[in-house]
Design a protein around this motif. Structure first.
Motif, PDB file in Angstrom:
ATOM      1  N   ILE A  83      74.194  39.982 -17.724  1.00  0.00           N
ATOM      2  CA  ILE A  83      74.328  40.045 -19.194  1.00  0.00           C
ATOM      3  C   ILE A  83      74.108  41.385 -19.995  1.00  0.00           C
ATOM      4  O   ILE A  83      74.952  41.766 -20.632  1.00  0.00           O
ATOM      5  N   PHE A  84      73.021  41.813 -19.702  1.00  0.00           N
ATOM      6  CA  PHE A  84      72.663  42.855 -20.704  1.00  0.00           C
ATOM      7  C   PHE A  84      73.369  44.175 -20.362  1.00  0.00           C
ATOM      8  O   PHE A  84      73.683  44.715 -20.997  1.00  0.00           O
ATOM      9  N   ILE A  85      73.778  44.332 -19.303  1.00  0.00           N
ATOM     10  CA  ILE A  85      74.555  45.765 -18.902  1.00  0.00           C
ATOM     11  C   ILE A  85      76.017  45.680 -19.340  1.00  0.00           C
ATOM     12  O   ILE A  85      76.339  46.659 -20.096  1.00  0.00           O
ATOM     13  N   LEU A 118      77.681  25.795 -26.225  1.00  0.00           N
ATOM     14  CA  LEU A 118      77.613  25.817 -24.581  1.00  0.00           C
ATOM     15  C   LEU A 118      75.947  25.925 -24.061  1.00  0.00           C
ATOM     16  O   LEU A 118      75.502  25.109 -23.414  1.00  0.00           O
ATOM     17  N   PRO A 119      75.408  27.092 -24.760  1.00  0.00           N
ATOM     18  CA  PRO A 119      74.132  27.471 -24.135  1.00  0.00           C
ATOM     19  C   PRO A 119      73.116  26.094 -24.285  1.00  0.00           C
ATOM     20  O   PRO A 119      72.121  25.959 -23.599  1.00  0.00           O
ATOM     21  N   LEU A 120      73.400  25.383 -25.500  1.00  0.00           N
ATOM     22  CA  LEU A 120      72.567  24.311 -26.052  1.00  0.00           C
ATOM     23  C   LEU A 120      72.374  23.166 -24.696  1.00  0.00           C
ATOM     24  O   LEU A 120      71.287  22.367 -24.755  1.00  0.00           O
ATOM     25  N   PHE A 121      73.425  23.143 -24.232  1.00  0.00           N
ATOM     26  CA  PHE A 121      73.438  21.918 -23.159  1.00  0.00           C
ATOM     27  C   PHE A 121      72.248  22.147 -21.944  1.00  0.00           C
ATOM     28  O   PHE A 121      72.067  21.197 -21.598  1.00  0.00           O
ATOM     29  N   SER A 155      78.684  35.804 -31.913  1.00  0.00           N
ATOM     30  CA  SER A 155      77.535  36.196 -32.361  1.00  0.00           C
ATOM     31  C   SER A 155      76.842  34.784 -32.387  1.00  0.00           C
ATOM     32  O   SER A 155      75.555  34.609 -32.039  1.00  0.00           O
ATOM     33  N   ILE A 156      77.402  33.615 -32.741  1.00  0.00           N
ATOM     34  CA  ILE A 156      76.468  32.557 -32.838  1.00  0.00           C
ATOM     35  C   ILE A 156      76.309  32.048 -31.234  1.00  0.00           C
ATOM     36  O   ILE A 156      75.357  31.651 -30.774  1.00  0.00           O
ATOM     37  N   PHE A 157      77.236  32.186 -30.560  1.00  0.00           N
ATOM     38  CA  PHE A 157      77.364  31.877 -29.232  1.00  0.00           C
ATOM     39  C   PHE A 157      76.047  32.549 -28.408  1.00  0.00           C
ATOM     40  O   PHE A 157      75.102  32.154 -27.921  1.00  0.00           O
ATOM     41  N   PHE A 194      72.498  31.544 -29.665  1.00  0.00           N
ATOM     42  CA  PHE A 194      71.986  30.209 -28.824  1.00  0.00           C
ATOM     43  C   PHE A 194      71.717  30.630 -27.455  1.00  0.00           C
ATOM     44  O   PHE A 194      70.645  29.936 -27.063  1.00  0.00           O
ATOM     45  N   PHE A 195      72.722  31.627 -26.731  1.00  0.00           N
ATOM     46  CA  PHE A 195      72.339  32.124 -25.483  1.00  0.00           C
ATOM     47  C   PHE A 195      70.798  32.522 -25.340  1.00  0.00           C
ATOM     48  O   PHE A 195      69.868  32.280 -24.718  1.00  0.00           O
ATOM     49  N   ILE A 196      70.866  33.552 -26.286  1.00  0.00           N
ATOM     50  CA  ILE A 196      69.283  34.167 -26.144  1.00  0.00           C
ATOM     51  C   ILE A 196      68.220  33.479 -26.462  1.00  0.00           C
ATOM     52  O   ILE A 196      66.972  33.138 -25.939  1.00  0.00           O
ATOM     53  N   LEU A 197      68.205  32.255 -27.453  1.00  0.00           N
ATOM     54  CA  LEU A 197      67.468  31.283 -27.743  1.00  0.00           C
ATOM     55  C   LEU A 197      67.086  30.610 -26.499  1.00  0.00           C
ATOM     56  O   LEU A 197      65.796  30.328 -26.129  1.00  0.00           O
ATOM     57  N   ILE A 198      68.067  30.053 -25.909  1.00  0.00           N
ATOM     58  CA  ILE A 198      67.915  28.946 -24.718  1.00  0.00           C
ATOM     59  C   ILE A 198      67.655  29.596 -23.606  1.00  0.00           C
ATOM     60  O   ILE A 198      66.891  28.879 -22.663  1.00  0.00           O
ATOM     61  N   PHE A 199      68.173  30.647 -23.076  1.00  0.00           N
ATOM     62  CA  PHE A 199      67.938  31.435 -21.691  1.00  0.00           C
ATOM     63  C   PHE A 199      66.893  32.291 -21.781  1.00  0.00           C
ATOM     64  O   PHE A 199      66.768  32.835 -20.582  1.00  0.00           O
ATOM     65  N   VAL A 200      66.665  33.013 -22.958  1.00  0.00           N
ATOM     66  CA  VAL A 200      65.605  34.179 -22.848  1.00  0.00           C
ATOM     67  C   VAL A 200      64.272  33.536 -23.606  1.00  0.00           C
ATOM     68  O   VAL A 200      63.322  33.788 -22.938  1.00  0.00           O
ATOM     69  N   LEU A 201      64.568  33.243 -24.718  1.00  0.00           N
ATOM     70  CA  LEU A 201      63.293  33.142 -25.512  1.00  0.00           C
ATOM     71  C   LEU A 201      62.417  31.889 -25.258  1.00  0.00           C
ATOM     72  O   LEU A 201      61.175  32.074 -24.895  1.00  0.00           O
TER      73      LEU A 201
END
Lengths: 440, 95
Positions: A325-327, B13-16, A422-424, A427-434
Motif C-alpha cells: 500500500i505505502f510504496i 469497504l474498509p469498515l466491513f 481520501s475518505i476511503f 477509513f482504510f488507515i483507521l481500520i487496518f493500521v490505527l
C-alpha cells in the motif's frame, strides 16, 4: 460544504480519541514543556542528551515517558501523585529536550492545560484538554486553506476534492491531534499565504504579514522559509526596486522585532540567541570535506521517507500500512508532485508563485540542515513528513495539477475521485493500521 | 441512486473488516516495533480504551467492543460505532 465540513469534523474526532496518548513523535517531551509552561516556568534544555531524556533530576521518575520499552505510555497515576506533592519536592531545574523550540505553541497549550487543572480534571483529561490546542490550530488552518483554494480553482468540485485530500490525510490528522508545535507552524503559514493572496502588497499590509511570519517563527525555526518567500513574492509582483527594498526592510524588521524577546531569553539562559548544537542532539566533529557529497546524496535519498510518511505513517513512524500500500502511494504521490511542480512553473498567478517557492525554500532549508547533521554531527535521524507539513497544501495543489495534466483537465471527475479516495483511505488507515496497532 | 449506493459501498469497504474480524490480521505480522502497545495497563486509561486480552485475539472487532464488562467501555464502543454510522449517512449525501 457544510456536510463535508461536518464529516471532516467527525473524522478528526474519531482519530482524536483512537490515537493513544504519547503516540506522536516527541509528544512526551512536548507535553512536559507544556506542563512546565503551565506552571509558569519554561524548562531548560538538558546539558547532556546521552542521559535518557532527563526531565530534571527529581522529577524524572514521574515523567519517565520514554522507558526502555518502546514508547510506553507514561504512568498517569505517577504524574497525578507528582501534581499533588510537587510543593514538597525540590525540583531543581526542570528540563525538556524540546525546550529549544520557541514558546508560542506551548503557551497556547499551557493555557488549556492550566484551565483543565483549575477545574480539577484528572491527569488523563488534562492531557486531552491540552491536545485541543492542536485541534484549534487544525480547524483554523482548514478555514484559511479553503480561502486559498477559492483563489486557485473556479470549479467547486475540484476545490472540495483538494480540500478533503488535505484535511483527511492521516499524517496531517495525527499532527493536528498530537501535542507538538508542527500544526501551529502550518496554521500561521496558511494565514501568511492568505494575507499575501488577499491583501494588496504595500507598506501598511506588510506589517500584519511580517507579524504572522514572526509568530510562525516563534512556533518553530522551520518557518524561516517564509522570509525569502516574501522577498521572492515581491519580485514577482513587478514592483519598483525601491518598493521591494522598502517592503523587505519593513517585513524583516518586524520579524526581527518579534524574535527579540526570544533571543534575549536564550542569551540570558544559554549565552546564545539561537540554540544550535544542543538542539541538534550531537556535538560537532571534524570531518573530511569529501563526506559532504556523500552526506548530501544520503539526505536526498532519505527524503523519500519524508514523502512516504504521508501514506499513513503514524505513531512514532512505526505504525504504517503494508508495503503493498505505502510504496505505490508514495510513488504516485511523488510522481504527481513532480509533474504538477514543473507544470506550475508555466503559471504566474500568486498561488502558483507562493506554492513553488515555499516548496523550494523549505526543502532547500531541510536539505542543508540535514546534510549538516549527517556530515558534521553524525546524526542518524531523518526529516519526517510532519516537518514539511507547512508546504503540504502546495504539495496537494501540485498533485491536483499533475492529475489535471494526466486526465486532461477533467476537473469535476478529479475532484470527486479525490474526495472518494481520501475518505476511503481515511477509513482504510483507521481500520487496518490505527486500530490493529493499538487495540487488537 | 444505484451509482450512489455502489460508490458509497466502495468508499466504506474498509469498515466491513470490523465485522469480519482480525483472524486474518493475526496471521499478518503487525507492522511496527516488537514492543506493541497491546494493552494499556494504566488504570486511568481503562475507562476510555478497550484493552485486548489474550482471549480476545482473533475476535471480530465489532464483538470485541461489547466483550468488555465495563459499561463505560461498552458505551465508548457504541459511541464509536454511532459516529461511524453518522459518517456513512453523511457520505451518502456527499456522493
Amino acid at each position: 460544504m457544510k456536510i463535508l465540513s461536518f464529516f471532516i469534523f467527525l473524522s478528526y474526532l474519531v482519530f482524536f480519541i483512537v490515537l493513544p496518548p504519547f503516540q506522536n513523535p516527541d509528544e512526551p517531551s512536548h507535553y512536559e514543556t507544556v506542563y512546565w509552561t503551565s506552571q509558569g516556568f519554561y524548562p531548560y534544555i538538558p546539558n547532556n542528551l546521552t542521559t535518557p531524556l532527563s526531565y530534571g533530576r527529581n522529577v524524572e521518575k514521574y515523567f519517565d515517558a520514554t522507558t526502555k520499552d518502546s514508547y510506553a505510555i507514561p504512568p498517569f497515576s505517577k504524574i497525578a501523585k507528582f501534581s499533588q506533592n510537587s510543593g514538597k519536592i525540590s525540583i531543581g531545574k526542570p528540563t525538556s529536550i524540546q525546550a529549544y523550540n520557541p514558546p508560542v505553541y506551548y503557551i497556547v497549550a499551557a493555557i488549556l492545560l492550566r484551565l483543565s487543572q483549575l477545574i480539577k480534571m484528572n491527569p488523563l483529561q488534562q492531557f486531552y484538554m491540552t491536545r485541543l490546542a492542536s485541534g484549534l490550530f487544525y480547524f483554523g488552518t482548514l478555514v484559511f486553506a479553503y480561502k486559498i483554494l477559492q483563489k486557485v480553482h473556479r470549479d467547486e468540485a475540484l476545490r472540495k476534492g483538494i480540500f478533503v485530500s488535505f484535511a483527511l490525510n492521516p499524517l496531517f490528522l495525527q499532527s493536528a491531534i498530537g501535542i507538538s508545535p508542527d500544526i501551529a507552524v502550518v496554521f500561521f503559514t496558511t494565514v501568511f499565504f492568505c494575507l499575501l493572496l488577499y491583501l494588496p502588497v504595500k507598506l501598511q499590509t506588510t506589517i500584519p504579514v511580517g507579524l504572522t511570519a514572526g509568530v510562525a517563527l516563534l512556533c518553530k525555526i522551520s518557518a524561516i522559509f517564509l522570509l525569502p518567500l516574501f522577498v521572492t513574492f515581491l519580485f514577482y509582483k513587478k514592483m519598483a526596486g525601491k518598493e521591494i527594498i522598502q517592503n523587505s526592510i519593513v517585513f524583516l524588521s518586524i520579524v526581527f522585532i518579534t524574535q527579540v524577546p526570544w533571543f534575549l531569553f536564550n542569551m540570558i539562559r544559554y549565552h546564545t540567541p539561537v540554540v544550535s548544537d544542543i538542539a541538534l542532539g550531537t556535538t560537532s566533529q571534524k570531518v573530511s570535506l569529501m563526506r559532504i557529497p556523500y552526506g548530501f546524496i544520503a539526505t536526498v535519498w532519505g527524503m523519500r521517507h519524508t514523502f512516504m510518511h504521508f501514506s499513513g505513517f503514524l505513531g512514532w513512524n512505526n505504525v504504517f500500512p503494508f508495503s503493498i500500500i505505502f510504496i505505490p502511494f508514495t510513488v504516485f504521490f511523488i510522481l504527481f508532485i513532480i509533474i504538477g511542480f514543473f507544470h506550475t512553473f508555466s503559471k504566474h498567478d500568486d498561488v502558483s508563485i507562493l506554492s513553488l517557492w515555499s516548496v523550494i525554500y523549505l526543502l532547500v532549508f531541510f536539505l542543508i540542515f540535514e546534510t549538516d547533521r549527517v556530515v558534521f554531527h553524525n546524526a542518524g535521524w531523518e526529516i519526517g513528513g510532519r516537518n514539511i507539513l507547512p508546504i503540504f497544501m502546495p504539495l496537494v495543489l501540485f498533485v491536483s495539477e499533475g492529475l489535471r495534466m494526466f486526465l486532461r483537465k477533467k476537473d469535476i471527475l478529479i475532484g470527486k475521485v479525490l474526495i472518494y479516495f481520501s475518505i476511503f483511505y481515511y477509513f482504510f488507515i483507521l481500520i487496518f493500521v490505527l486500530i490493529p496497532r493499538y487495540y487488537v | 441512486m444505484y451509482k450512489k449506493i455502489v460508490i458509497t459501498l466502495i468508499v466504506i469497504l474498509p469498515l466491513f473488516y470490523i465485522f469480519v474480524g482480525y483472524p486474518i490480521a493475526q496471521r499478518i505480522p503487525v507492522t511496527g516495533t516488537a514492543n506493541s502497545l497491546r494493552c494499556f495497563s494504566v488504570d486511568s486509561l481503562k475507562p476510555f480504551f478497550m484493552c485486548s486480552h489474550d482471549k480476545l485475539q482473533g475476535v471480530p472487532f465489532i464483538k470485541h467492543i461489547f466483550v468488555e464488562m465495563n459499561d463505560l467501555q461498552n458505551g465508548f464502543g457504541i459511541l464509536f460505532l454511532l459516529v461511524i454510522f453518522i459518517q456513512i449517512l453523511l457520505l451518502v449525501s456527499i456522493v
